[in-house]
Each structure stands twice: as structure tokens, then as C-alpha cells.
Design an enzyme around this catalytic site. Structure first.
Site, PDB file in Angstrom:
ATOM      1  N   HIS A   1       0.843  -1.208   0.000  1.00 25.33           N
ATOM      2  CA  HIS A   1       0.000   0.000   0.000  1.00 25.33           C
ATOM      3  C   HIS A   1       0.874   1.253   0.000  1.00 25.33           C
ATOM      4  O   HIS A   1       0.691   2.159  -0.831  1.00 25.33           O
ATOM      5  CB  HIS A   1      -0.906  -0.039   1.234  1.00 25.33           C
ATOM      6  CG  HIS A   1      -1.760   1.172   1.420  1.00 25.33           C
ATOM      7  ND1 HIS A   1      -3.133   1.139   1.310  1.00 25.33           N
ATOM      8  CD2 HIS A   1      -1.452   2.469   1.723  1.00 25.33           C
ATOM      9  CE1 HIS A   1      -3.627   2.352   1.521  1.00 25.33           C
ATOM     10  NE2 HIS A   1      -2.625   3.178   1.787  1.00 25.33           N
ATOM     11  N   GLU A   2       1.827   1.287   0.924  1.00 29.19           N
ATOM     12  CA  GLU A   2       2.702   2.460   1.021  1.00 29.19           C
ATOM     13  C   GLU A   2       3.632   2.549  -0.186  1.00 29.19           C
ATOM     14  O   GLU A   2       3.925   3.653  -0.677  1.00 29.19           O
ATOM     15  CB  GLU A   2       3.522   2.392   2.313  1.00 29.19           C
ATOM     16  CG  GLU A   2       2.691   2.292   3.587  1.00 29.19           C
ATOM     17  CD  GLU A   2       1.800   3.499   3.819  1.00 29.19           C
ATOM     18  OE1 GLU A   2       1.944   4.499   3.093  1.00 29.19           O
ATOM     19  OE2 GLU A   2       0.954   3.438   4.723  1.00 29.19           O
TER      20      GLU A   2
END
Length: 266
Positions: free
Chosen positions: A58-59
Site C-alpha cells: 500500500h505504502e
């Protein structure tokens, strides 16, 4: 041009991330084969490791999209190494999401990487950077649920099936919560570039409290019920029934004792 963003070491996958993936693979194998004497322990480790992997991705999606949009400082910050320890808000990105998963089975949105927005030109690019993270959760959910909606579960052990169902629940909740247009969440980041300067200035002071407000509202029983009814409806449309989802969460919380209705085959 020579910048820290283009050093090979800035893009090398971190041994920390490789180790987490290894734990996910080994415990996934143990969940599938029934190697572990206590299936709940294997499910707990497998789902937890897979959840951390999804948080890292996600990051990474935020960071990679920002890099290609013009923020060449991303590489020097270590965000492209997939190392969760490099995030500017490790507590929000990893620790709190894990606590919420263990306590209540909610996919808490992770914290954001620090992006130098002044380097990026164009509203669409800013929106895409914000959307990239939760879209990763959507993709993860699609992968987890694929065996269910493709009807390819023949031969899949019950324990592994339940673990995938619970992991899918976490990914769906994370995607929905992240896409809420609330200051501090990615959903607001998607629409923020399209708002007037005055509105952005008025909303800015509330950004640090947006996530807390969302979870405060979710404590309201009627809202909580409506929220999870929506989650369960989505999972049902993807082929995951209530028994599979419930037994997955039950096995994950093995310290509470596994319900007798959640029988598992090996």
C-alpha cells in the site's frame, strides 16, 4: 542527472520485507498442509504476515506513483525498499493496523509516506498518488477472493479457505475506509486537488483527527452494523459466505478457543 532517488540501493528490496514474505509463505504452507498442531496459530501468523505485506505494498504504491509523478526525493527516504521501518509514521502504518486486526478484525488504513507535493504538477497526478494505496488493497482483495468467485476451491483445505476469507475481509474494510472522503484519509486526498483553496485551508486543521473521527463513529452501534452489513454484502458477492468469514476470524483469534461449528479438514 544525479540524485539520491536514482541510486540502486534506494530501490533494493529490504531484507525485512523479504523476511516477512518468507514468514507468510511458510505459515501459508503450514495452514494448507495442517503441519501446525494448532491450526489457529498458523492462521494467525499467516494472516498477520500477509496483512503486513499488504500494508507495505500500500505504502509502496503511494511512493512509486509519487516518484513517477515528479517527487524524486522518494528514493532517498527508503520508501521504495518495501521496508516498513522506513515509513514516516511506523506506528500508524504498521503497529496500529495490527492492533485493530487482532482486537476487532478491522482493516485499519495505514499511515502515509511523506510526499513532497510541491514537486508534483497536475491535479490528476495528486489524485492518483492518493488512490494508488487503497487500489492496492482492492487488488489484494481480488486475489484473495479469486478462488471463491472462480469456484476453484475443490481440494483447498478448510483452514486455508477460512484464512483467505478473513484476509479478504481485512482488505475490503481497508479499501473502503481508505476511500472515505474524510480529511486524513486517501479518499480525501483523491478529491482535495479539485477543491478550492479556501475549502482546503478550512479543512486542513481537521486532517490529523479524521481517522479518529471515523472510528469514533464506527463505535455507534447502528453505524457499525450498517458498515459491516455492507462489508459482508461485498464479500458475499465475491463468493465468501458468513460461515467462511466467521470461521476465519475465529481461527485467527485462536486464544479465545475455536468454535465447534468451525470444523477443519486436513
Amino acid at each position: 542527472m544525479t540524485t539520491a532517488a536514482f541510486r540502486r540501493s534506494d530501490r533494493r528490496i529490504s531484507p525485512v520485507f523479504v523476511g516477512i514474505v518468507a514468514v507468510m509463505a511458510v505459515t501459508g504452507w503450514a495452514t494448507w498442509t495442517g503441519f501446525a498442531e494448532e491450526p489457529g496459530v498458523a492462521v494467525f501468523l499467516f494472516v498477520t504476515a500477509a496483512w503486513i505485506v499488504s500494508l507495505c505494498l500500500h505504502e509502496y504504491a503511494h511512493a512509486r506513483t509519487a516518484l513517477h509523478s515528479g517527487d524524486i526525493s522518494i528514493g532517498a527516504k527508503g520508501y521504495l525498499t518495501l521496508n516498513p521501518l522506513k515509513y514516516t509514521h511506523a506506528l500508524l502504518s504498521i503497529v496500529l493496523p495490527l492492533i485493530f486486526v487482532i482486537m476487532g478484525g478491522i482493516g485499519l488504513p495505514g499511515g502515509a509516506v511523506f510526499i513532497e507535493r510541491n514537486r508534483i504538477q497536475g491535479r490528476w497526478k495528486h489524485s492518483l498518488i492518493s488512490a494508488a494505496g487503497p487500489l492496492t488493497n482492492v487488488l489484494f482483495a481480488v486475489v484473495c477472493t479469486a478462488p471463491f468467485w472462480l469456484h476453484t476451491l475443490d481440494g483447498v483445505p478448510d483452514t486455508f479457505r477460512y484464512a483467505l476469507a478473513f484476509l479478504a475481509l481485512l482488505q475490503v474494510t481497508a479499501a473502503i475506509l481508505n476511500f472515505l472522503p474524510v480529511p486524513g484519509l486517501d479518499g480525501y486526498g483523491v478529491i482535495e486537488p479539485w477543491l478550492s483553496y479556501n475549502i482546503r485551508r478550512q479543512v486542513e486543521p481537521f486532517a490529523p483527527f479524521g481517522l479518529l473521527a471515523v472510528f469514533g463513529i464506527l463505535w455507534i452501534p447502528s453505524v457499525n452494523i450498517a458498515f459491516f452489513d455492507a462489508i459482508y454484502s461485498i464479500l458475499g458477492a465475491l463468493g465468501i459466505d458468513d460461515v467462511q468469514r466467521y470461521c476465519g476470524q475465529d481461527l485467527y483469534r485462536f486464544w479465545d478457543g475455536v468454535n465447534e461449528h468451525c470444523t477443519v479438514s486436513r
